[in-house]
Design a protein around this motif. Sequence first.
Motif, short mmCIF file in Angstrom:
data_model
loop_
_atom_site.label_atom_id
_atom_site.label_comp_id
_atom_site.label_asym_id
_atom_site.label_seq_id
_atom_site.Cartn_x
_atom_site.Cartn_y
_atom_site.Cartn_z
N SER A 296 25.12 47.92 37.52
CA SER A 296 25.64 49.26 37.76
C SER A 296 26.90 49.21 38.61
CB SER A 296 24.58 50.14 38.42
OG SER A 296 24.05 49.51 39.57
N GLY A 297 27.74 50.22 38.41
CA GLY A 297 29.02 50.24 39.11
C GLY A 297 28.95 50.76 40.53
N SER A 300 31.27 55.99 44.05
CA SER A 300 32.70 55.99 44.28
C SER A 300 32.97 56.10 45.78
CB SER A 300 33.36 57.17 43.55
OG SER A 300 34.72 57.28 43.91
N ASP A 307 37.74 51.35 44.64
CA ASP A 307 36.88 51.49 43.47
C ASP A 307 37.25 50.47 42.39
OD1 ASP A 307 35.42 53.51 44.60
OD2 ASP A 307 36.28 55.12 43.40
N ALA A 311 34.79 47.45 41.16
CA ALA A 311 34.36 47.44 39.76
C ALA A 311 34.74 46.12 39.08
CB ALA A 311 34.97 48.62 39.01
N THR A 314 32.62 43.21 40.45
CA THR A 314 31.27 43.24 39.87
C THR A 314 31.28 42.72 38.44
OG1 THR A 314 30.66 45.13 41.26
CG2 THR A 314 29.30 44.73 39.32
N LEU A 326 28.87 46.09 32.14
CA LEU A 326 28.75 47.02 33.26
C LEU A 326 28.46 48.42 32.75
CD1 LEU A 326 29.52 45.10 35.52
CD2 LEU A 326 31.32 46.69 36.20
N SER A 328 29.18 51.94 34.42
CA SER A 328 29.87 52.51 35.57
C SER A 328 30.14 53.99 35.36
CB SER A 328 31.20 51.76 35.78
OG SER A 328 31.86 52.23 36.94
N LYS A 331 32.37 55.97 39.67
CA LYS A 331 33.71 55.44 39.92
C LYS A 331 34.71 55.92 38.88
CE LYS A 331 33.00 51.15 42.55
NZ LYS A 331 31.66 51.39 43.06
N SER A 332 34.22 56.31 37.70
CA SER A 332 35.13 56.73 36.63
C SER A 332 35.22 58.25 36.48
CB SER A 332 34.74 56.08 35.30
OG SER A 332 33.38 56.30 35.02
#
Length: 359
Positions: A296-297, A300, A307, A311, A314, A326, A328, A331-332
Amino acid sequence: MNYDDIVTLLGKDNEYLFSYTSKTIDKSLLHLPSPTFVDDVFAPSNRVNQTLRNLQLIYNTGRLAGTGYVSILPVDQGIEHSAGASFAPNPIYFDPENIVKLAIEGGCNAVATTFGALASVSRKYAHKIPFLVKLNHNELLTYPNKFDQVMFGSVRDAWNLGAAAVGATIYFGSEESDRQIVEVAKAFEEAHSLGMATVLWCYLRNNAFKKDGKDYHVSADLTGQANHIGTTIQADIIKQKLPELNGGYEALNMGNSSYGKFDKRIYTELSNDNPIDLCRYQVLNCYMGRAGLINSGGASSGDESKDLFDAVRTAVINKRAGGTGLISGRKSFQKPMKDGVALLNAIQDVYLETKIDVA
């Protein structure tokens, strides 16, 4: 981003991640992501033809199509973390269509969100990107807050709205975990019979897992065992937090307490302190990679540069460990859409970069 961009972004403190060779289980023993992963791993299994088709659809969608790797956009935080708290940074995501648009424009393999969100746009988008319907959630409106995953709909409803896959969470280690295991195992059996793939969020939850200032919810040994149980109930893909430390079993067995069973070779031969080998131990517990591990991301930070750094780091660790990709979300989607697309693409660039290989 090319290889040099990725190395520069992570900086000198992380250069060892690119040259490290695993000292634990050799990569030759793993079932690694590849263009033929569904044929090699799932075709000999009990998965029905429709499930194989939907797995292949997921692996053949988006920028990572045909690589064996996946990049998934998950937006279930409107329930899990409350909608206001999740979408206040970018209110356009109160509209589920924008969630799906972000996944498509971001080049994702699938979009994972709630029954209501996907049902509201299913006729427009179910044939354009694989839908992953999250079956259960923890809601935070009950007072005082409780932490339990409960079913929000049926597997049949997910099938009716055109889902290629279903997902669920189990809080391993919690008082409710036995019930959740039974519920999710039955749901995954039905999903497979209807031809859908299955994804399990294998999260730990128990206050006792925090001890002496360390949080063993992200310990490789405990998360690895959660992965092993998840694979046992026939999850095709395992979602897990990136491990940050090890020694959960050892710490919880200090003093007069007795917790589970462990062998000290977990820490000396099957893993070590290197983040790649901590993550590889998670892969081992996914039947040596037969179930793909996606990390998982995380949350944020509100800082776009941080971020992106977190990311990409990871993604590098997951890929070099033998993971599958990933997943995510915050964060996005908690930033302008163009910036969210750029972050998703940066993650995917790690998996597209052939110079970054399995350690």
